[in-house]
Design a protein around this motif. Structure first.
Motif, PDB file in Angstrom:
ATOM      1  N   HIS A 156       0.964  -1.183  -0.096  1.00 53.33           N
ATOM      2  CA  HIS A 156       0.026  -0.013  -0.017  1.00 53.33           C
ATOM      3  C   HIS A 156       0.882   1.311  -0.219  1.00 53.33           C
ATOM      4  O   HIS A 156       0.504   2.480  -0.431  1.00 53.33           O
ATOM      5  N   ALA A 157       1.900   1.276   0.583  1.00 57.85           N
ATOM      6  CA  ALA A 157       2.623   2.270   0.606  1.00 57.85           C
ATOM      7  C   ALA A 157       3.553   2.442  -0.438  1.00 57.85           C
ATOM      8  O   ALA A 157       4.233   3.521  -0.818  1.00 57.85           O
ATOM      9  N   THR A 158       3.890   1.483  -1.513  1.00 62.56           N
ATOM     10  CA  THR A 158       4.785   1.607  -2.652  1.00 62.56           C
ATOM     11  C   THR A 158       3.958   1.679  -3.690  1.00 62.56           C
ATOM     12  O   THR A 158       4.390   1.915  -5.066  1.00 62.56           O
ATOM     13  N   HIS A 159       2.514   1.576  -3.716  1.00 60.20           N
ATOM     14  CA  HIS A 159       1.667   1.814  -4.938  1.00 60.20           C
ATOM     15  C   HIS A 159       0.752   2.860  -4.701  1.00 60.20           C
ATOM     16  O   HIS A 159       0.080   2.737  -3.744  1.00 60.20           O
ATOM     17  N   PRO A 160       0.585   3.759  -5.750  1.00 63.74           N
ATOM     18  CA  PRO A 160      -0.265   4.710  -5.650  1.00 63.74           C
ATOM     19  C   PRO A 160      -1.769   4.243  -5.833  1.00 63.74           C
ATOM     20  O   PRO A 160      -2.766   4.767  -5.432  1.00 63.74           O
ATOM     21  N   VAL A 161      -1.842   2.965  -6.617  1.00 68.10           N
ATOM     22  CA  VAL A 161      -3.285   2.560  -6.806  1.00 68.10           C
ATOM     23  C   VAL A 161      -3.215   1.215  -6.170  1.00 68.10           C
ATOM     24  O   VAL A 161      -2.382   0.200  -6.411  1.00 68.10           O
TER      25      VAL A 161
END
Length: 320
Positions: A156-161
């Motif tokens: 969740h922290a590394t992917h904007p979507v």
């Protein structure tokens, strides 16, 4: 999955969703339509996932898979630092301009070791900077049934979507913080073993680079490296020690030892690595110099790095 909210920001043409899945059906429901949509739009598409998942997608696509570039991520991406230049950029940069490029990349699976995972998380975070502004979509599957809570939270922290398991809907991640992930996993490495017959530990400067490379190669051979792996150790040692002399204060320290099924080569110096994408950009054809860390990433089975104001440590792993 409750960590998603808010509208999607489509101002950047680069799209980087995390696809969460809990079983084979959810995996195929999230990946195969992605590939078929690319094929229908005549967009170049690649699938780089672990071999067992690669076969699932290939079987589901059937004859349509002939137009897809397939890569086993267990081999092509065994060093996470190699994935951006050697897998993702290698495919995207080879495509003709004017069409969106689509890639499925699964760099994190349950079999990743504790030594590999921090490099995996940093890799996922750095994809966003590496592809900013490009017409590329990289879909990253995450197995909710086998990965631990840390890996799922980091996604969740590394992917904007994010796309929740069992859903096709995309949501903006409320926890998106790629710079924070890069910083968090810039952690001090476990200490190398102390002096002993199985450990080579030497200081070096400009005048001793050649001698140190030969010492490292001889020691690596004694630890079980041979053939191409031994040649790679010589190249890695040369690149890291030269980099220390040129950029790390003129001197450094080298340690070579064995651990599990690997020979490790570690170089420490007083420089600070300020560019988190160093070694992850493909070299331009007319570029002179600046290929050292890239070569280390391409040749190593794993690279771990820790950098701080007082100095930098780079540790390369080579399978015996």
């Amino acid at each position: 999955m409750t960590r998603t909210s808010g509208p999607l920001d489509r101002t950047d043409p680069f799209v980087h969703p995390a696809l969460f899945y809990g079983d084979t059906a959810e995996y195929l429901a999230g990946t195969v339509p992605f590939v078929r949509a690319a094929l229908a739009a005549d967009e170049p598409v690649a699938v780089a996932v672990p071999g067992e998942n690669l076969r699932l997608i290939q079987d589901e696509l059937g004859a349509d898979g002939a137009a897809v570039r397939f890569l086993d991520m267990r081999e092509a991406g065994r060093n996470p630092g190699r994935i951006i230049p050697g897998v993702l950029r290698a495919f995207a940069d080879s495509q003709p301009p004017g069409r969106r490029v689509r890639i499925i990349g699964e760099p994190i699976w349950a079999g990743r070791s504790p030594a590999e995972y921090p490099a995996c998380a940093q890799h996922e975070a750095l994809i966003n900077a590496a592809f900013q502004g490009r017409e590329v979509t990289i879909l990253c599957p995450y197995d909710t049934s086998r990965l631990d809570e840390r890996a799922l939270a980091d996604a969740h922290a590394t992917h904007p979507v994010v796309i929740a398991a069992g859903s096709a809907a995309e949501h903006a991640s409320a926890a998106y913080d790629p710079d924070g992930v890069v910083a968090r996993y810039n952690e001090p490495l476990p200490a190398a073993p102390g002096a002993g017959p199985e450990v080579l530990d030497v200081a070096f400067d400009e005048d001793s680079l050649s001698a140190v490379r030969h010492l490292a190669t001889d020691h690596g051979a004694g630890l079980g490296l041979a053939g191409l792996a031994l040649e790679n150790l010589a190249l890695i040692t040369a690149e890291l020690t030269t980099n220390s002399v040129v950029h790390g204060g003129g001197t450094g320290a080298l340690t070579v030892w064995s651990e599990g099924g690997y020979v490790l080569c570690e170089v420490r110096d007083k420089g600070r690595l300020s560019d988190p994408l160093a070694g992850r950009r493909p070299a331009a054809r007319d570029q002179r110099g600046g290929r050292g860390l890239l070569l280390v990433n391409l040749l190593s089975d794993l690279v771990r790095t820790h950098t701080a104001p007082e100095g930098t440590t780079i540790r390369s792993y080579l399978r015996r």
